[in-house]
Design a protein around this motif. Structure first.
Motif, PDB file in Angstrom:
ATOM      1  N   TRP A   1      -5.229  -6.987   1.755  1.00 52.68           N
ATOM      2  CA  TRP A   1      -4.756  -5.649   1.401  1.00 52.68           C
ATOM      3  C   TRP A   1      -3.269  -5.484   1.682  1.00 52.68           C
ATOM      4  O   TRP A   1      -2.531  -4.944   0.849  1.00 52.68           O
ATOM      5  N   THR A   2      -2.833  -5.958   2.857  1.00 56.71           N
ATOM      6  CA  THR A   2      -1.463  -5.693   3.285  1.00 56.71           C
ATOM      7  C   THR A   2      -0.423  -6.603   2.632  1.00 56.71           C
ATOM      8  O   THR A   2       0.718  -6.180   2.432  1.00 56.71           O
ATOM      9  N   THR A   3      -0.779  -7.856   2.348  1.00 54.90           N
ATOM     10  CA  THR A   3       0.212  -8.776   1.780  1.00 54.90           C
ATOM     11  C   THR A   3      -0.079  -9.157   0.334  1.00 54.90           C
ATOM     12  O   THR A   3       0.719  -9.866  -0.275  1.00 54.90           O
ATOM     13  N   GLY A   4      -1.189  -8.697  -0.200  1.00 53.95           N
ATOM     14  CA  GLY A   4      -1.534  -8.983  -1.594  1.00 53.95           C
ATOM     15  C   GLY A   4      -1.529  -7.731  -2.450  1.00 53.95           C
ATOM     16  O   GLY A   4      -0.704  -7.564  -3.343  1.00 53.95           O
ATOM     17  N   VAL A   5      -2.443  -6.837  -2.150  1.00 53.98           N
ATOM     18  CA  VAL A   5      -2.613  -5.633  -2.966  1.00 53.98           C
ATOM     19  C   VAL A   5      -1.409  -4.688  -2.836  1.00 53.98           C
ATOM     20  O   VAL A   5      -0.878  -4.218  -3.846  1.00 53.98           O
ATOM     21  N   CYS A   6      -0.974  -4.419  -1.614  1.00 58.03           N
ATOM     22  CA  CYS A   6       0.152  -3.481  -1.429  1.00 58.03           C
ATOM     23  C   CYS A   6       1.435  -3.945  -2.120  1.00 58.03           C
ATOM     24  O   CYS A   6       2.063  -3.150  -2.827  1.00 58.03           O
ATOM     25  N   PRO A   7       1.859  -5.211  -1.956  1.00 59.64           N
ATOM     26  CA  PRO A   7       3.063  -5.641  -2.680  1.00 59.64           C
ATOM     27  C   PRO A   7       2.908  -5.571  -4.200  1.00 59.64           C
ATOM     28  O   PRO A   7       3.874  -5.274  -4.910  1.00 59.64           O
ATOM     29  N   THR A   8       1.699  -5.843  -4.695  1.00 56.30           N
ATOM     30  CA  THR A   8       1.471  -5.756  -6.141  1.00 56.30           C
ATOM     31  C   THR A   8       1.669  -4.325  -6.628  1.00 56.30           C
ATOM     32  O   THR A   8       2.399  -4.083  -7.591  1.00 56.30           O
TER      33      THR A   8
END
Length: 173
Positions: free
Chosen positions: A113-120
């Protein structure tokens, strides 16, 4: 004490899945970006930014596992370990403290969530193809965490999970 059940990742299989998922997500997200903004803004600077962000977010991915161990599993800082396994070619985060299954599952998925979804989402919001691409790569990079999560779903939520300090394997008690 009874013998633990072992959950172990097949790193070759995970690597192949990661490559395929990376390619698929990068293409899909780039197409969506192109539809939304009419261009992809690729330049030398964006490629350099992708490389830098990727390295930073891999480090943060592992740091968020550690944060998850502390928040969800109540592990103390001195019970944590972090590094790179050059033989396997992976960064790792681990704890010597056995965690309840429910805490381990949360700690496994926190970096997704923090390093995949949020940056996307951030990339789409601020019109940055670099963030979109890096987010796609980190979403795909969480494939091993999802495989472990899927295996842990087979066990009771209060089962104790001990992380192997050197190999991608968990011991379930």
């Amino acid at each position: 004490m009874q013998q633990p059940q072992v959950v172990e990742l097949n790193m070759q299989k995970i690597a192949k899945q990661n490559i395929w998922l990376s390619v698929i997500l990068v293409i899909a997200f780039t197409i969506v970006y192109k539809i939304m903004y009419g261009q992809t803004n690729f330049s030398f600077l964006s490629i350099l930014m992708i490389a830098i962000l990727y390295i930073i977010l891999i480090v943060l991915h592992e740091a968020f596992h550690l944060i998850g161990f502390m928040i969800f599993g109540r592990a103390k800082y001195k019970e944590l370990n972090y590094g790179v396994n050059l033989k396997l070619g992976v960064a790792y985060a681990t704890t010597v403290k056995p965690l309840p299954n429910r805490a381990m599952k949360k700690a496994l998925l926190l970096p997704f969530w923090t390093t995949g979804v949020c940056p996307t989402f951030l990339g789409f919001y601020i019109e940055s193809i670099a963030f979109v691409i890096v987010g796609a790569l980190l979403i795909a990079g969480a494939i091993g965490d999802f495989v472990m999560y899927k295996e842990l779903r087979k066990f009771p939520k209060d089962a104790l999970i001990k992380d192997d300090p050197e190999l991608p394997k968990l011991y379930v008690y």
